[in-house]
Scaffold this motif. Structure first.
Motif, mmCIF file in Angstrom:
data_model
loop_
_atom_site.group_PDB
_atom_site.id
_atom_site.type_symbol
_atom_site.label_atom_id
_atom_site.label_comp_id
_atom_site.label_asym_id
_atom_site.label_seq_id
_atom_site.Cartn_x
_atom_site.Cartn_y
_atom_site.Cartn_z
ATOM 1 N N SER A 258 -53.517 -27.293 11.923
ATOM 2 C CA SER A 258 -54.208 -27.814 13.106
ATOM 3 C C SER A 258 -54.382 -29.321 13.025
ATOM 4 N N ILE A 259 -54.760 -29.808 11.848
ATOM 5 C CA ILE A 259 -54.929 -31.249 11.686
ATOM 6 C C ILE A 259 -53.601 -31.977 11.859
ATOM 7 N N TRP A 260 -52.524 -31.386 11.336
ATOM 8 C CA TRP A 260 -51.198 -31.985 11.460
ATOM 9 C C TRP A 260 -50.788 -32.105 12.927
ATOM 10 N N VAL A 261 -51.051 -31.060 13.717
ATOM 11 C CA VAL A 261 -50.716 -31.093 15.138
ATOM 12 C C VAL A 261 -51.502 -32.190 15.850
ATOM 13 N N MET A 262 -52.818 -32.265 15.599
ATOM 14 C CA MET A 262 -53.649 -33.238 16.293
ATOM 15 C C MET A 262 -53.302 -34.666 15.901
ATOM 16 N N VAL A 263 -53.060 -34.899 14.619
ATOM 17 C CA VAL A 263 -52.725 -36.244 14.165
ATOM 18 C C VAL A 263 -51.338 -36.654 14.649
ATOM 19 N N SER A 264 -50.383 -35.745 14.599
ATOM 20 C CA SER A 264 -49.018 -36.060 15.021
ATOM 21 C C SER A 264 -48.942 -36.357 16.510
ATOM 22 N N SER A 265 -49.818 -35.735 17.288
ATOM 23 C CA SER A 265 -49.797 -35.973 18.729
ATOM 24 C C SER A 265 -50.155 -37.411 19.082
ATOM 25 N N LEU A 266 -50.813 -38.126 18.169
ATOM 26 C CA LEU A 266 -51.215 -39.512 18.421
ATOM 27 C C LEU A 266 -50.201 -40.524 17.901
ATOM 28 N N LYS A 267 -49.156 -40.059 17.271
ATOM 29 C CA LYS A 267 -48.163 -40.980 16.726
ATOM 30 C C LYS A 267 -47.354 -41.634 17.837
ATOM 31 N N ASP A 268 -46.890 -42.842 17.544
ATOM 32 C CA ASP A 268 -45.939 -43.488 18.429
ATOM 33 C C ASP A 268 -44.666 -42.648 18.484
ATOM 34 N N GLU B 219 -48.853 -44.299 11.049
ATOM 35 C CA GLU B 219 -48.911 -45.754 10.922
ATOM 36 C C GLU B 219 -49.420 -46.386 12.206
ATOM 37 N N THR B 220 -49.210 -45.703 13.329
ATOM 38 C CA THR B 220 -49.691 -46.183 14.625
ATOM 39 C C THR B 220 -50.347 -45.029 15.379
ATOM 40 N N PHE B 221 -51.297 -45.387 16.230
ATOM 41 C CA PHE B 221 -51.979 -44.395 17.054
ATOM 42 C C PHE B 221 -51.788 -44.769 18.529
ATOM 43 N N ASP B 222 -51.085 -43.934 19.244
ATOM 44 C CA ASP B 222 -50.864 -44.162 20.678
ATOM 45 C C ASP B 222 -51.769 -43.216 21.459
ATOM 46 N N ILE B 223 -53.040 -43.605 21.584
ATOM 47 C CA ILE B 223 -54.024 -42.749 22.240
ATOM 48 C C ILE B 223 -53.726 -42.605 23.724
ATOM 49 N N GLY B 224 -53.045 -43.579 24.290
ATOM 50 C CA GLY B 224 -52.727 -43.519 25.713
ATOM 51 C C GLY B 224 -51.873 -42.324 26.086
ATOM 52 N N LYS B 225 -51.141 -41.774 25.108
ATOM 53 C CA LYS B 225 -50.308 -40.598 25.379
ATOM 54 C C LYS B 225 -51.142 -39.413 25.840
ATOM 55 N N LEU B 226 -52.363 -39.309 25.348
ATOM 56 C CA LEU B 226 -53.221 -38.188 25.721
ATOM 57 C C LEU B 226 -53.552 -38.214 27.205
ATOM 58 N N GLY B 227 -53.948 -39.391 27.692
ATOM 59 C CA GLY B 227 -54.277 -39.522 29.110
ATOM 60 C C GLY B 227 -53.077 -39.314 30.008
ATOM 61 N N LYS C 89 -41.536 -43.295 18.325
ATOM 62 C CA LYS C 89 -40.542 -43.565 17.293
ATOM 63 C C LYS C 89 -40.973 -42.978 15.960
ATOM 64 N N GLU C 90 -42.235 -43.135 15.645
ATOM 65 C CA GLU C 90 -42.731 -42.579 14.382
ATOM 66 C C GLU C 90 -42.745 -41.060 14.425
ATOM 67 N N PHE C 91 -42.987 -40.496 15.614
ATOM 68 C CA PHE C 91 -43.036 -39.041 15.736
ATOM 69 C C PHE C 91 -41.705 -38.415 15.341
ATOM 70 N N TYR C 92 -40.595 -39.035 15.745
ATOM 71 C CA TYR C 92 -39.264 -38.475 15.467
ATOM 72 C C TYR C 92 -38.661 -39.004 14.163
ATOM 73 N N ARG C 93 -39.423 -39.772 13.413
ATOM 74 C CA ARG C 93 -38.890 -40.327 12.171
ATOM 75 C C ARG C 93 -38.714 -39.225 11.123
ATOM 76 N N MET C 94 -37.627 -39.316 10.389
ATOM 77 C CA MET C 94 -37.357 -38.389 9.286
ATOM 78 C C MET C 94 -37.145 -39.175 8.005
ATOM 79 N N PRO C 95 -37.851 -38.814 6.925
ATOM 80 C CA PRO C 95 -38.867 -37.758 6.845
ATOM 81 C C PRO C 95 -40.142 -38.157 7.583
ATOM 82 N N PRO C 96 -40.906 -37.185 8.039
ATOM 83 C CA PRO C 96 -42.113 -37.514 8.810
ATOM 84 C C PRO C 96 -43.183 -38.152 7.941
ATOM 85 N N THR C 97 -44.024 -38.962 8.568
ATOM 86 C CA THR C 97 -45.132 -39.601 7.861
ATOM 87 C C THR C 97 -46.337 -38.667 7.868
#
Length: 293
Positions: free
Chosen positions: A42-52, A66-74, A54-62
Motif C-alpha cells: 500500500s505504501i509503495w502504491v501511494m508513494v509511487s503515485s506521486l513520482k514524476d 526523488e521528486t514529488f509531483d503532487i499536481g498529478k493527484l488533482g 520519468k521517474e515512475f517508468y525508470r528501471m530499476p525503480p527508485t
C-alpha cells in the motif's frame, strides 16, 4: 537504569531470564517484519503515485521518490471525475452499515435475550452457514438479484443487493450475541417492570450499553464495504452507479500505469485514515465494562 516494563503473558520475573528475553526480542522483530510486509504494497502504491512520470517508468525503480509531483493527484481527480464514484461508495457504505447494525443487532438481541422456542436450533443453522464456502451461494444470490423472489423485480444497478447482504451476516450476529450475553438480565427485567416493550428495551437499554461493539462493527463494515469488488462489479453495470473499486477496474484499459496507481491511492486512503482514527475502539468492542451501583 530505568526498568523495562513488560506486560502480557510474560511477567517481570520471566523477562529476566536470558532465554525469555531472546525469545521476546525475536517475536518482536518478527511482528515488525510482518507489519512491514503487510504495509509495504500500500505504501509503495501511494508513494509511487506521486513520482514524476520519468521517474515512475525508470528501471530499476527508485524505492524513495526523488521528486514529488503532487499536481498529478488533482489532475487525475478532475479528469476521471472521481467525486461521483466517492459519493456512490459513501452512499453504498452508509446503507450497508445501517442495515448491518439494525438487522444483525436485532438478531443478536433475539438469540441472546428473547430466546423463544426453537431459537437454539435456528442459531445452530446460522452458525453452520459459516462452514459453507462463499462461492456456493453466488449463483442463487445473483439469480435472486435479477428476479427478486415474490416481488419479481430486478435489483441490478441498485445498491439494494449489497444492503440486503449486509443485513444478514452470521459473523456479526455472533459478535452481537456474545456482547449482549454480558449485559445483566436484571437491567432488562427492571426495564420490563417499568413498562418497556421488548423493542423499547432494545433501543433504550441494550443499544446505549453497546456503543463499543457498535463502533467496532461500524469500523469493520466500512472497511469491508469500501474495498468490496465482486458484488458491486456484478450488480452495478451503469457507470453512474460505479463505486471507487469498480470504476478503477473498468477504466484500467483507458489509463496509463501511473494513473492507475493514483486511482488506487484514492481507494486506499479513506479506509486507512478511518481505521487509524478509530482503531482504539476495536479492542473496546470485545470487552464489556461492569456496571456499578
Amino acid at each position: 537504569m530505568r526498568k523495562t516494563e513488560v506486560t502480557g503473558i510474560i511477567g517481570h520475573l520471566e523477562y529476566k531470564t536470558p532465554g525469555v528475553r531472546l525469545l521476546y526480542g525475536l517475536l518482536f522483530l518478527l511482528m515488525i517484519l510482518l507489519a512491514v510486509v503487510c504495509l509495504f504494497p500500500s505504501i509503495w502504491v501511494m508513494v509511487s503515485s506521486l513520482k514524476d512520470i520519468k521517474e515512475f517508468y525508470r528501471m530499476p525503480p527508485t524505492l524513495f521518490p526523488e521528486t514529488f509531483d503532487i499536481g498529478k493527484l488533482g489532475e487525475a481527480w478532475n479528469e476521471l471525475r472521481f467525486m461521483r464514484y466517492y459519493v456512490n461508495t459513501v452512499y453504498m457504505t452508509a446503507g450497508s452499515v445501517l442495515f448491518c447494525l439494525l438487522f444483525n443487532g436485532l438478531a443478536g438481541y433475539f438469540f441472546s435475550k428473547l430466546k423463544p422456542r426453537g431459537s437454539a436450533f435456528l442459531f445452530t443453522l446460522i452458525v453452520w452457514t459459516l462452514l459453507l464456502p462463499n462461492t456456493v451461494g453466488m449463483v442463487p444470490l445473483f439469480s435472486n438479484i435479477v428476479d427478486f423472489p415474490l416481488l419479481h423485480i430486478n435489483l441490478t444497478n441498485t445498491f439494494w443487493p449489497m444492503w440486503l447482504m449486509a443485513a444478514v451476516n452470521p459473523v456479526v450476529i455472533l459478535i452481537f450475541k456474545s456482547f449482549f450475553d454480558n449485559i445483566p438480565q436484571s437491567l432488562l427485567e427492571a426495564a420490563k417492570i417499568d413498562g418497556a416493550t421488548k423493542i423499547g428495551i432494545f433501543s433504550k437499554v441494550v443499544i446505549p450499553l453497546s456503543v463499543p461493539v457498535l463502533v467496532t462493527i461500524t469500523i469493520l463494515t466500512v472497511n469491508a464495504v469500501w474495498m468490496d469488488f465482486f458484488w458491486p462489479f456484478m450488480v452495478l453495470k451503469d457507470q453512474a452507479k460505479w463505486t471507487v473499486i469498480v470504476a478503477i477496474y473498468n477504466m484500467r484499459s483507458q489509463m496509463p500505469i501511473d494513473l492507475q496507481f493514483i486511482t488506487l491511492t484514492f481507494a486506499i486512503v479513506p479506509p486507512v485514515v478511518f481505521f487509524i482514527l478509530f482503531q482504539k475502539s476495536i479492542m473496546k468492542g470485545y470487552t464489556f465494562s461492569g456496571i456499578k451501583g
